[in-house]
Write an enzyme that holds these catalytic residues in place. Sequence first.
Site, PDB file in Angstrom:
ATOM      1  N   SER A 140       0.802  -1.325   0.039  1.00  0.00           N
ATOM      2  CA  SER A 140      -0.060  -0.052   0.112  1.00  0.00           C
ATOM      3  C   SER A 140       0.899   1.174  -0.088  1.00  0.00           C
ATOM      4  CB  SER A 140      -0.985   0.152   1.231  1.00  0.00           C
ATOM      5  OG  SER A 140      -1.441   1.337   1.466  1.00  0.00           O
ATOM      6  N   TYR A 153      -3.235  -1.325  10.111  1.00  0.00           N
ATOM      7  CA  TYR A 153      -2.855  -1.427   8.585  1.00  0.00           C
ATOM      8  C   TYR A 153      -1.481  -0.961   8.030  1.00  0.00           C
ATOM      9  CZ  TYR A 153      -4.320  -1.170   3.839  1.00  0.00           C
ATOM     10  OH  TYR A 153      -4.380  -1.386   2.403  1.00  0.00           O
TER      11      TYR A 153
HETATM   12  N1  LIG Z   1      -8.535   0.017  -2.221  1.00  0.00           N
HETATM   13  C1  LIG Z   1      -7.600   0.738  -1.825  1.00  0.00           C
HETATM   14  O1  LIG Z   1      -7.507   1.949  -1.675  1.00  0.00           O
HETATM   15  C2  LIG Z   1      -6.263   0.093  -1.502  1.00  0.00           C
HETATM   16  C3  LIG Z   1      -5.015   0.845  -1.218  1.00  0.00           C
HETATM   17  C4  LIG Z   1      -3.908   0.154  -0.889  1.00  0.00           C
HETATM   18  C5  LIG Z   1      -3.825  -1.192  -0.778  1.00  0.00           C
HETATM   19  N2  LIG Z   1      -4.960  -1.880  -1.005  1.00  0.00           N
HETATM   20  C6  LIG Z   1      -4.980  -3.421  -0.892  1.00  0.00           C
HETATM   21  O2  LIG Z   1      -5.385  -4.062  -1.803  1.00  0.00           O
HETATM   22  C7  LIG Z   1      -5.869  -5.264  -1.654  1.00  0.00           C
HETATM   23  C8  LIG Z   1      -7.281  -5.511  -2.277  1.00  0.00           C
HETATM   24  O3  LIG Z   1      -8.077  -4.697  -1.594  1.00  0.00           O
HETATM   25  P1  LIG Z   1      -9.349  -4.064  -2.320  1.00  0.00           P
HETATM   26  O4  LIG Z   1      -9.194  -2.663  -2.603  1.00  0.00           O
HETATM   27  O5  LIG Z   1      -9.607  -4.777  -3.656  1.00  0.00           O
HETATM   28  O6  LIG Z   1     -10.504  -4.148  -1.197  1.00  0.00           O
HETATM   29  P2  LIG Z   1     -11.567  -5.274  -1.218  1.00  0.00           P
HETATM   30  O7  LIG Z   1     -12.364  -5.388   0.395  1.00  0.00           O
HETATM   31  O8  LIG Z   1     -12.814  -5.132  -2.150  1.00  0.00           O
HETATM   32  O9  LIG Z   1     -10.991  -6.794  -1.419  1.00  0.00           O
HETATM   33  C9  LIG Z   1     -10.417  -7.520  -0.487  1.00  0.00           C
HETATM   34  C10 LIG Z   1     -10.734  -9.019  -0.588  1.00  0.00           C
HETATM   35  O10 LIG Z   1      -9.845  -9.668   0.350  1.00  0.00           O
HETATM   36  C11 LIG Z   1     -10.945 -10.572   0.713  1.00  0.00           C
HETATM   37  N3  LIG Z   1     -10.505 -10.989   2.205  1.00  0.00           N
HETATM   38  C12 LIG Z   1     -10.573 -10.454   3.627  1.00  0.00           C
HETATM   39  N4  LIG Z   1     -10.272 -11.286   4.362  1.00  0.00           N
HETATM   40  C13 LIG Z   1      -9.813 -12.309   3.969  1.00  0.00           C
HETATM   41  C14 LIG Z   1      -9.102 -13.450   4.358  1.00  0.00           C
HETATM   42  N5  LIG Z   1      -9.101 -13.746   5.569  1.00  0.00           N
HETATM   43  N6  LIG Z   1      -8.807 -14.546   3.518  1.00  0.00           N
HETATM   44  C15 LIG Z   1      -9.073 -14.514   2.207  1.00  0.00           C
HETATM   45  N7  LIG Z   1      -9.753 -13.294   1.751  1.00  0.00           N
HETATM   46  C16 LIG Z   1      -9.910 -12.446   2.666  1.00  0.00           C
HETATM   47  C17 LIG Z   1     -12.110 -10.036   0.873  1.00  0.00           C
HETATM   48  O11 LIG Z   1     -13.365 -10.941   0.936  1.00  0.00           O
HETATM   49  C18 LIG Z   1     -12.218  -9.278  -0.549  1.00  0.00           C
HETATM   50  O12 LIG Z   1     -12.721 -10.063  -1.614  1.00  0.00           O
HETATM   51  C19 LIG Z   1      -5.703  -5.305  -0.011  1.00  0.00           C
HETATM   52  O13 LIG Z   1      -4.467  -5.992   0.487  1.00  0.00           O
HETATM   53  C20 LIG Z   1      -5.534  -3.844   0.432  1.00  0.00           C
HETATM   54  O14 LIG Z   1      -5.184  -3.845   1.401  1.00  0.00           O
HETATM   55  C21 LIG Z   1      -6.259  -1.173  -1.528  1.00  0.00           C
END
Ligand SMILES: NC(=O)c1ccc[n+]([C@@H]2O[C@H](COP(=O)([O-])OP(=O)(O)OC[C@H]3O[C@@H](n4cnc5c(N)ncnc54)[C@H](O)[C@@H]3O)[C@@H](O)[C@H]2O)c1
Length: 261
Positions: A140, A153
């Site tokens: 991130s 986080y």
């Molecule tokens: N959206 C943002 O702005 C952003 C920014 C930086 C990093 N990220 C990172 O990107 C990645 C994807 O996030 P996103 O934005 O698509 O969010 P999201 O919440 O849409 O997707 C996250 C997915 O992870 C799954 N998940 C949660 N806990 C789990 C577990 N214990 N085992 C298996 N799966 C699990 C959820 O069911 C979901 O499908 C994450 O690692 C997040 O930290 C997101």
Amino acid sequence: MGKLDGRVVLITGAARGQGEQEARLFVAEGAKVVLTDVLDDQGEALAKELGEGSAVYVRLDVRQEADWIAAVAAAKRAFGKIDGLVNNAGILRFNELVNTPLEEFQQVVQVNQVGAFLGIRTVAPEIEAAGGGTIVNTASYTALTGMAFVGAYAATKHAVLGLTRVAAVELAAKKIRVNAVCPGAVDTPMTNPAALDPAADPVESGAAVDELYRKLVPMGRIGRPQEVAALALFLTGDDSSYITGQPFVVDGGWLAGVSLF
Ligand SMILES: NC(=O)c1ccc[n+]([C@@H]2O[C@H](COP(=O)([O-])OP(=O)(O)OC[C@H]3O[C@@H](n4cnc5c(N)ncnc54)[C@H](O)[C@@H]3O)[C@@H](O)[C@H]2O)c1
């Protein structure tokens, strides 16, 4: 010719958000994809849509070692090998550090940090057995800088970068490259949970998100999950063949600095 022809990639948290878009793009580029998540209905529906020959869904709670072992076995049954991993699953909790309950801190560590560790540890030997490949960890923007109210986080995302660097060094001789994507704000249910709430007005919540990121981000908008998927594709395919151990920021310029106006 696709950029991932002949590859088999396991993606965690692939039922929605960035993981979903990574799965869609990887299949479009010729990969066979093992979709994993804890959202079974969404994961199964996506696998069905992508097609039996290209995608399979397996339930994998990234905190559970036994789930990892079972998912690897299922992947090999379906496609014969694994030569790519995208550690994408993650959770976000907002709290001031001094008010963060221990349980909440540990919950975030379990998914974001332990999940990535278990993924590397379980899948790397399979990638080695397949003759080499790639691991992409999802860190991130907050792996590289601080942000108020996301202490647990940010700590786990800094840890993911540490894991990425060490894994890259240890696995290079096994022909496994390990890199990290560092997204800024990306339009998924994580940043805009109101999008999942049937009671919320989608126009209103969308407008609030647009207004926030218009001010915060130099490029003036939130990122699209497809833009993170494009980076994950670069790091999984041969276009990045001499790159390992690096964080790649995809954030519309947010980390570059503050603007005055
Ligand atoms: N959206 C943002 O702005 C952003 C920014 C930086 C990093 N990220 C990172 O990107 C990645 C994807 O996030 P996103 O934005 O698509 O969010 P999201 O919440 O849409 O997707 C996250 C997915 O992870 C799954 N998940 C949660 N806990 C789990 C577990 N214990 N085992 C298996 N799966 C699990 C959820 O069911 C979901 O499908 C994450 O690692 C997040 O930290 C997101």
